[in-house]
Design a protein around this motif. Structure first.
Motif, PDB file in Angstrom:
ATOM      1  N   PHE A   1       5.136   1.260   2.770  1.00  0.00           N
ATOM      2  CA  PHE A   1       3.744   1.720   2.862  1.00  0.00           C
ATOM      3  C   PHE A   1       3.352   2.769   1.820  1.00  0.00           C
ATOM      4  N   PHE A   2       4.315   3.438   1.190  1.00  0.00           N
ATOM      5  CA  PHE A   2       3.976   4.532   0.282  1.00  0.00           C
ATOM      6  C   PHE A   2       4.113   4.075  -1.167  1.00  0.00           C
ATOM      7  N   THR A   3       3.790   4.970  -2.111  1.00  0.00           N
ATOM      8  CA  THR A   3       3.952   4.629  -3.532  1.00  0.00           C
ATOM      9  C   THR A   3       5.447   4.716  -3.889  1.00  0.00           C
ATOM     10  N   PRO A   4       5.885   4.023  -4.954  1.00  0.00           N
ATOM     11  CA  PRO A   4       7.294   4.114  -5.363  1.00  0.00           C
ATOM     12  C   PRO A   4       7.698   5.565  -5.661  1.00  0.00           C
TER      13      PRO A   4
ATOM     14  N   PHE B   1      -6.907   0.566   4.804  1.00  0.00           N
ATOM     15  CA  PHE B   1      -7.338   0.992   3.463  1.00  0.00           C
ATOM     16  C   PHE B   1      -6.169   0.953   2.492  1.00  0.00           C
ATOM     17  N   GLY B   2      -4.967   1.234   3.037  1.00  0.00           N
ATOM     18  CA  GLY B   2      -3.757   1.235   2.199  1.00  0.00           C
ATOM     19  C   GLY B   2      -3.238   2.648   1.997  1.00  0.00           C
ATOM     20  N   LEU B   3      -2.148   2.978   2.678  1.00  0.00           N
ATOM     21  CA  LEU B   3      -1.591   4.332   2.539  1.00  0.00           C
ATOM     22  C   LEU B   3      -1.130   4.595   1.110  1.00  0.00           C
ATOM     23  N   GLU B   4      -0.752   3.519   0.385  1.00  0.00           N
ATOM     24  CA  GLU B   4      -0.263   3.700  -0.991  1.00  0.00           C
ATOM     25  C   GLU B   4      -1.404   4.036  -1.953  1.00  0.00           C
ATOM     26  N   ARG B   5      -2.650   3.912  -1.482  1.00  0.00           N
ATOM     27  CA  ARG B   5      -3.792   4.199  -2.366  1.00  0.00           C
ATOM     28  C   ARG B   5      -4.221   5.662  -2.285  1.00  0.00           C
ATOM     29  N   ILE B   6      -3.502   6.435  -1.461  1.00  0.00           N
ATOM     30  CA  ILE B   6      -3.750   7.874  -1.324  1.00  0.00           C
ATOM     31  C   ILE B   6      -2.442   8.524  -1.755  1.00  0.00           C
ATOM     32  N   GLY B   7      -2.312   8.847  -3.059  1.00  0.00           N
ATOM     33  CA  GLY B   7      -1.012   9.248  -3.614  1.00  0.00           C
ATOM     34  C   GLY B   7      -0.779  10.755  -3.633  1.00  0.00           C
TER      35      GLY B   7
ATOM     36  N   VAL C   1      -2.401  13.748  -5.538  1.00  0.00           N
ATOM     37  CA  VAL C   1      -2.365  13.593  -7.001  1.00  0.00           C
ATOM     38  C   VAL C   1      -3.161  12.407  -7.528  1.00  0.00           C
ATOM     39  N   ARG C   2      -3.188  11.287  -6.768  1.00  0.00           N
ATOM     40  CA  ARG C   2      -3.864  10.110  -7.330  1.00  0.00           C
ATOM     41  C   ARG C   2      -4.423   9.278  -6.180  1.00  0.00           C
ATOM     42  N   PHE C   3      -5.776   9.274  -6.086  1.00  0.00           N
ATOM     43  CA  PHE C   3      -6.421   8.521  -5.013  1.00  0.00           C
ATOM     44  C   PHE C   3      -7.208   7.351  -5.604  1.00  0.00           C
ATOM     45  N   ALA C   4      -7.327   6.289  -4.817  1.00  0.00           N
ATOM     46  CA  ALA C   4      -8.180   5.164  -5.220  1.00  0.00           C
ATOM     47  C   ALA C   4      -9.606   5.670  -5.396  1.00  0.00           C
ATOM     48  N   ALA C   5     -10.357   5.004  -6.275  1.00  0.00           N
ATOM     49  CA  ALA C   5     -11.690   5.501  -6.634  1.00  0.00           C
ATOM     50  C   ALA C   5     -12.579   5.724  -5.400  1.00  0.00           C
TER      51      ALA C   5
END
Ligand SMILES: CC(C)(COP(=O)(O)OP(=O)(O)OC[C@H]1O[C@@H](n2cnc3c(N)ncnc32)[C@H](O)[C@@H]1OP(=O)(O)O)[C@@H](O)C(=O)NCCC(=O)NCCS
Length: 217
Positions: A113-116, A154-160, A171-175
């Protein structure tokens, strides 16, 4: 960080006051059979109305909110024996609390579910720290999604987030979520080994925390 000892015992009647630019947090007992009754009592106190007259609206993904004319924004979360209510006047708060569950495979869930980068950071932590850091990150992401009124879809990986000195920073969120730098995400320790987070988009705000034990007022 808001810690368990920052929650001062109080009753809504004592505390209700103009929020100004602060965010207020209320920790309270939660039982499934009571449903929304206690958070609604606090909310009604701030609005100086009877709880039975409150009419909440519901967003497309289930977020309850007050009609636009009301000067109060709120969100609550419940887990185990506690609920946590966040109230604000001029920002949209999102809160999440989670009690650790037995047998959760943190790294497997992170990889799914998270970013790499987040999973790699968790993998480098010793086992006991990994579990709590995983839950801290989960609640941080969920608090942002709840502030936005989105669901997990929404995608937990899109909220970094990135882990720096033991704390997760946006640090990095979807637009659609706006720039990560515009967000405030505070870790919360509401009691015992609960993890939690409070999030809002906008400038920093003072946060004041109370613990309410209805029946003791
Ligand atoms: C919102 C969500 C992430 C919360 O999950 P959770 O950790 O199990 O629940 P929490 O205890 O933190 O929060 C629950 C509370 O948040 C509020 N809430 C519900 N949906 C919400 C949302 N989308 N955004 C913000 N808050 C929400 C409600 O007050 C709810 O409590 P209540 O039902 O007792 O009133 C999850 O329920 C979810 O993904 N929902 C989306 C479902 C969806 O998209 N439905 C649309 C179908 S068309």
């Amino acid at each position: 960080m808001i810690d368990a000892h920052d929650f001062l015992p109080a009753t809504p009647a004592e505390v209700v006051q103009p929020l100004d630019h602060a965010i207020h947090l209320w920790r309270m007992p939660w039982r499934r059979e009571q449903g929304r009754a206690l958070p609604l009592r606090v909310l009604a106190g701030y609005l100086h109305v009877d709880p039975s007259t409150l009419r909440l609206e519901t967003g497309p993904h289930g977020k309850p909110f007050l009609p636009a004319a009301c000067p109060l924004r709120f969100n609550w979360s419940h887990s185990g024996e506690f609920a946590l209510l966040a109230l604000a006047g001029d920002v949209e708060p999102g809160v999440d609390i989670e009690l650790p569950r037995e047998g959760v495979r943190a790294l497997d869930l992170a990889r799914r579910f998270f970013t790499p980068e987040e999973s790699d950071a968790l993998e480098q932590l010793p086992g006991h720290e990994r579990e709590s850091s995983f839950l801290q990150l989960w609640t941080a992401k969920e608090a942002v999604l709840k502030a936005l009124g989105h669901g997990l879809a929404f995608g937990l990986e899109r909220i970094g987030f990135a882990l720096r000195q033991g704390t997760w920073h946006p640090v990095r969120f979807a637009a659609e979520a706006g720039a990560a730098a515009d967000w405030q995400v505070l870790p919360l320790r509401i009691a015992g080994n609960y993890a939690g987070a409070l999030a809002w988009r906008g400038p920093t705000r003072p946060v004041r925390a109370w613990a309410w034990a209805p029946g003791e007022e």
